[in-house]
Design a protein around this motif. Structure first.
Motif, PDB file in Angstrom:
ATOM      1  N   ASP A   1       0.865  -1.189   0.000  1.00 33.91           N
ATOM      2  CA  ASP A   1       0.000   0.000   0.000  1.00 33.91           C
ATOM      3  C   ASP A   1       0.901   1.237   0.000  1.00 33.91           C
ATOM      4  O   ASP A   1       1.549   1.547   1.002  1.00 33.91           O
ATOM      5  N   ALA A   2       0.960   1.922  -1.133  1.00 33.98           N
ATOM      6  CA  ALA A   2       1.869   3.070  -1.257  1.00 33.98           C
ATOM      7  C   ALA A   2       1.541   4.158  -0.239  1.00 33.98           C
ATOM      8  O   ALA A   2       2.435   4.847   0.261  1.00 33.98           O
ATOM      9  N   ALA A   3       0.258   4.321   0.082  1.00 32.37           N
ATOM     10  CA  ALA A   3      -0.138   5.356   1.041  1.00 32.37           C
ATOM     11  C   ALA A   3       0.269   5.024   2.464  1.00 32.37           C
ATOM     12  O   ALA A   3       0.172   5.884   3.345  1.00 32.37           O
TER      13      ALA A   3
ATOM     14  N   ARG B   1       4.576  10.693  -0.497  1.00 38.14           N
ATOM     15  CA  ARG B   1       3.278  10.249  -1.021  1.00 38.14           C
ATOM     16  C   ARG B   1       2.782  11.131  -2.172  1.00 38.14           C
ATOM     17  O   ARG B   1       1.804  10.778  -2.831  1.00 38.14           O
TER      18      ARG B   1
ATOM     19  N   PHE C   1       5.763   8.729  -4.957  1.00 34.85           N
ATOM     20  CA  PHE C   1       4.891   7.571  -5.161  1.00 34.85           C
ATOM     21  C   PHE C   1       3.560   7.915  -5.818  1.00 34.85           C
ATOM     22  O   PHE C   1       2.919   7.041  -6.383  1.00 34.85           O
TER      23      PHE C   1
ATOM     24  N   VAL D   1       0.482   8.519  -4.645  1.00 30.10           N
ATOM     25  CA  VAL D   1      -0.384   7.467  -4.115  1.00 30.10           C
ATOM     26  C   VAL D   1      -1.840   7.608  -4.543  1.00 30.10           C
ATOM     27  O   VAL D   1      -2.563   6.605  -4.606  1.00 30.10           O
ATOM     28  N   ASP D   2      -2.290   8.806  -4.846  1.00 28.77           N
ATOM     29  CA  ASP D   2      -3.678   8.957  -5.286  1.00 28.77           C
ATOM     30  C   ASP D   2      -3.905   8.305  -6.646  1.00 28.77           C
ATOM     31  O   ASP D   2      -4.949   7.685  -6.889  1.00 28.77           O
TER      32      ASP D   2
ATOM     33  N   PRO E   1      -2.122   3.628  -6.146  1.00 36.34           N
ATOM     34  CA  PRO E   1      -2.173   3.250  -4.730  1.00 36.34           C
ATOM     35  C   PRO E   1      -1.358   2.015  -4.351  1.00 36.34           C
ATOM     36  O   PRO E   1      -1.066   1.832  -3.172  1.00 36.34           O
ATOM     37  N   TRP E   2      -0.963   1.194  -5.332  1.00 34.57           N
ATOM     38  CA  TRP E   2      -0.260  -0.051  -4.993  1.00 34.57           C
ATOM     39  C   TRP E   2       1.091  -0.128  -5.678  1.00 34.57           C
ATOM     40  O   TRP E   2       1.245   0.269  -6.840  1.00 34.57           O
TER      41      TRP E   2
ATOM     42  N   ARG F   1       4.146   3.305  -9.796  1.00 32.29           N
ATOM     43  CA  ARG F   1       3.641   4.486 -10.515  1.00 32.29           C
ATOM     44  C   ARG F   1       3.161   4.114 -11.919  1.00 32.29           C
ATOM     45  O   ARG F   1       3.288   4.890 -12.864  1.00 32.29           O
TER      46      ARG F   1
END
Length: 207
Positions: A87-89, A103, A108, A110-111, A114-115, A141
């Motif tokens: 979970d990148a977040a 983030r 990353f 993340v929005d 996300p993974w 990404r």
């Protein structure tokens, strides 16, 4: 006495029943001796850490709080394949500003992504006794790149019991270059290589 046609129909029925029974026996044998086993990553004990150099001297460290996935074991070939995602977040660093930047779209993102996902090539399960190399594909990404990590057996703690195929899990380490995944921001102050380290315990899964 059954007619000739009746005897032929009866014989055909018996042959069909025998063939069905044979297929059922084969299916049952395969189900009982299937060489494929699944082990899931214990999310509660998994450790995922990273470090990167800033201003070429200072090393900054962080971790991911959420890791999940599984190891698929081929008992016949004596190999395993890992599929894992992060979970990148859940990326965290000691400094709140660093965490927010990590983030953000500069890193990353993340929005939008996300993974962080990894799928390995098959590797020898002799890893439970010695170290080795782990090749695979990393998706970060939205970009896929081939990567190469090293792995070694994870030591068992006093209250753990090693599983026959996988021991007590694995320690995986490697270096990836963030620029290969589109993370080129702050290139004058933040180093390109990122060092990754994962420690996972494996639990037997049904199915």
């Amino acid at each position: 006495m059954p007619t000739l046609a009746g005897r032929a129909a009866l014989a055909a029925l018996l042959l069909a029943l025998q063939a069905g029974a044979a297929r059922a026996d084969v299916h049952g044998f395969e189900a009982e001796t299937t060489p494929v086993l699944r082990y899931r990553i214990d999310a509660h004990s998994a450790e995922a850490e990273f470090s990167i150099r800033v201003l070429w001297l200072l090393s900054k460290r962080g971790q991911f709080a959420r890791v999940e996935g599984e190891l698929l074991v081929d008992r016949t070939a004596g190999t395993g394949r890992i599929a894992a995602r992060i979970d990148a977040a859940s990326a965290q660093m000691p400094d709140a500003d660093d965490t927010a930047l990590l983030r953000s779209p500069a890193f990353f993102d993340v929005d939008a992504h996300p993974w962080i996902e990894f799928e390995s090539a098959a590797f020898s399960l002799a890893a439970k006794r010695r170290a080795g190399q782990l090749d695979g594909v990393l998706r970060l990404r939205g970009i896929e790149r081939e990567v190469n990590f090293s792995y070694r057996p994870r030591p068992c703690s006093a209250d753990e019991q090693a599983q026959p195929e996988v021991g007590c899990g694995y320690l995986v380490e490697g270096i990836v270059r963030r620029s290969r995944f589109g993370m080129t921001a702050y290139s004058r102050t933040v180093d390109d290589p990122v060092r990754l380290r994962f420690a996972v315990r494996l639990l037997a899964s049904a199915g």
